[in-house]
Structure formats: C-alpha cells, structure tokens
Motif scaffolding. Structure first.
Motif, PDB file in Angstrom:
ATOM      1  N   HIS A  33      56.096  17.389  -2.525  1.00 15.56           N
ATOM      2  CA  HIS A  33      55.116  17.610  -1.459  1.00 15.56           C
ATOM      3  C   HIS A  33      53.694  17.479  -1.993  1.00 15.56           C
ATOM      4  N   ARG A  34      53.463  17.984  -3.196  1.00 18.08           N
ATOM      5  CA  ARG A  34      52.145  17.878  -3.811  1.00 18.08           C
ATOM      6  C   ARG A  34      51.759  16.420  -4.041  1.00 18.08           C
ATOM      7  N   TRP A  49      50.863  14.543  -0.728  1.00 16.08           N
ATOM      8  CA  TRP A  49      49.497  14.722  -0.262  1.00 16.08           C
ATOM      9  C   TRP A  49      48.529  13.847  -1.060  1.00 16.08           C
ATOM     10  N   ASP A  80      58.739  21.192  -3.990  1.00 15.95           N
ATOM     11  CA  ASP A  80      57.303  21.411  -3.847  1.00 15.95           C
ATOM     12  C   ASP A  80      56.486  20.374  -4.630  1.00 15.95           C
ATOM     13  N   SER A 100      45.755  16.877  -7.331  1.00 20.72           N
ATOM     14  CA  SER A 100      46.890  16.201  -7.967  1.00 20.72           C
ATOM     15  C   SER A 100      46.535  14.820  -8.496  1.00 20.72           C
ATOM     16  N   ASP A 104      41.472  17.954   5.101  1.00 18.06           N
ATOM     17  CA  ASP A 104      42.785  18.482   4.763  1.00 18.06           C
ATOM     18  C   ASP A 104      43.422  17.698   3.622  1.00 18.06           C
ATOM     19  N   MET A 145      41.591  18.593   0.326  1.00 14.63           N
ATOM     20  CA  MET A 145      41.921  19.929  -0.170  1.00 14.63           C
ATOM     21  C   MET A 145      43.338  19.982  -0.736  1.00 14.63           C
ATOM     22  N   ARG A 146      44.257  19.271  -0.124  1.00 14.93           N
ATOM     23  CA  ARG A 146      45.653  19.345  -0.556  1.00 14.93           C
ATOM     24  C   ARG A 146      46.006  18.336  -1.644  1.00 14.93           C
ATOM     25  N   GLY A 147      45.303  17.187  -1.645  1.00 13.30           N
ATOM     26  CA  GLY A 147      45.725  16.119  -2.537  1.00 13.30           C
ATOM     27  C   GLY A 147      44.815  15.828  -3.709  1.00 13.30           C
TER      28      GLY A 147
END
Length: 282
Positions: free
Chosen positions: A249-250, A253, A246, A44, A36, A39-41
């Motif tokens: 939040h990015r 992560w 947002d 970035s 997780d 995939m999310r971090g």
C-alpha cells in the motif's frame, strides 16, 4: 430604471460569484488529490524506489523500476502507432471530410471517444492476445493507441480548421498541389495545436489500467521485450493497492504520485505549447 439596473447588477454579481465558486471547487478537487498523494507517497520516494524491481510479497523495500520502464515503452509505442493515424485522420477530416465519408469517420471517432476503455481491452485481447497465444506489451500498446486515435483525430481537425483560408488559397495560387498544401503549409501552421493534442492524448492513456489487464497483463520482472508481458505504473498500482500488505500500500501511493506527476508534466507541456502558439500568432 434604477430598480431594473440594480436587479441586473445583483443578478450579474450572483452569477459571477457562482461561477467563481464552481471554479474554486474544481481546482480544490485537484489540490486535495495532489495533497493526499504527496502526504501518503512522498515519504516512500527514494533512489531504490526508482532503480530497484519489486521484492517478493511480504518483504520490505523494493521499487518500481520495471513499471517505470514498462510505462515508457508501452506508452511510447502506443504514441508511435496512434499519433500518425490520429493526425492523418484529423487532416483528412479538416481538408477533405466534407462528404459522406467524412461524416462516417467523424461519427466513428465520436463513438470511440465514448467507448469504455475496458471494451477496447477486450477487443485487443480478442484480435491480438488470443491469436498470438500470450499477453504482450505490443497488444497493450495497440489497445492504448485505439483510445488515442479518435481524440487526436478530432483535436487535429479543430486545430487545422483554425488556419485561415487565405493560406490555403495562397499556396494553391503558387502551384502547390492540395496534398502538399495540407502537409507543408496547413499542418505546419497548426503544429503547436496539434502537438498540444498529442500531449493531451498521451497523458490520457498513460494512466489507463483496464486495457492493459487484458493485454500487457503485468510482469514483476524487468522486461523490455514488446512480445512479452510487461509491467506499467498503473498495473503496479492496481496490484499493490488491492494486495494485503501494508508495504504494498505504501508503494502504491508512491507509484500513484509518480504517475500523477507524469500526467501533470504532460499537461504543463501542453499549456506551454498553447502559449507559444498564441505568442507566435500575435
């Protein structure tokens, strides 16, 4: 006899399968968390993320360079404070802690091991932040060191107790005083295990947030002064994750992925130290 043997084999197979299933679930939790985070971090992570400071709220871009440097300073200073105290306490408990004083020290260490980190943060705020009149990285390091000491003490004690008594007897027979035997012979023999405990202790406090909220507070600017508020990755994640943007939040992560990677590296280093210790023992 055949029925009894069959029941034993069946019971053994069921318990083995149950243990294997539970082990799989434990590993699965870590795999899911890492997946997780990746995939999310991972998207970035770029050069700016590691080299730039945070930008004003609402703007895109920026990085967490201040938090990375702050984490290294605060955790490093906590290690400088906590490692000598924890290792020394563990040596004392293993070599001289058979009396009432040793029992009291073990009891205090066990209680501190179970103390919530936020309580340690309030303690550091009461005795350091409030008298100084401002938040500081030094107070945060002291709070993390308090969390680190009892774990190191108990780990070092167990590692030192694994050293054969014959080594102590041989050193004492050669005329070594007891304190020198503990430092030059026993501690050196148990060094790999002690290093493993140190790495685990550092990994344990690297992701702490609650004590730092009351001590280091955080700082959106780049700062290397230990007498001023300072940002860390855990504090940056807390601020970004609870924010309304947002973009925050990015970045939260991505920062969580970096922090998790740091903890994994320390854990792998601890496992390597254990393997080296077992290889040397053979």
């Amino acid at each position: 006899m055949n029925a009894r043997r069959w029941r034993r084999r069946l019971t053994s197979g069921i318990m083995t399968g149950l243990v294997g299933l539970l082990s799989f679930l434990a590993v699965l939790a870590l795999v899911l968390i890492l997946s997780d985070l990746v995939m999310r971090g991972a998207s970035s992570l770029d050069w700016n993320f590691f080299t730039r400071n945070p930008v004003p709220a609402g703007e895109a871009g920026g990085g967490v360079a201040n938090a990375i440097v702050g984490t290294a300073i605060i955790v490093g200073l906590a290690a400088l404070i906590g490692l000598p105290i924890g290792i020394g306490t563990g040596l004392y408990l293993a070599e001289y802690g058979s009396g009432r004083v040793g029992w009291i020290v073990r009891f205090v260490a066990d209680v501190l091991n179970g103390t919530p980190s936020i309580v340690v943060g309030i303690f550091a705020w009461t005795w350091l932040v409030k008298p100084m009149g401002h938040f500081s990285a030094l107070a945060g390091s002291v709070g993390l060191a308090v969390l680190m000491v009892p774990m190191l003490a108990r780990t070092t004690e167990e590692m030192v107790r694994l050293v054969p008594h014959s080594l102590r007897e041989a050193a004492l027979a050669l005329g070594y005083p007891r304190w020198r035997t503990s430092l030059r012979v026993i501690a050196r023999t148990a060094l790999a295990g002690i290093v493993t405990g140190c790495l685990v202790g550092i990994a344990r406090v690297a992701g702490e947030t609650a004590p730092l909220l009351f001590t280091a507070l955080g700082n959106l600017n780049f700062s290397t002064s230990i007498l001023q508020p300072m940002q860390t990755l855990s504090l940056q994640i807390y601020v970004y994750a609870t924010g309304p943007f947002d973009e925050w939040h990015r970045l939260a992560w991505a920062a969580a992925l970096v922090l998790m990677g740091l903890v994994l590296l320390l854990s792998l280093a601890a496992r390597w130290a254990i393997r080296q210790h077992h290889g040397a023992a053979r």
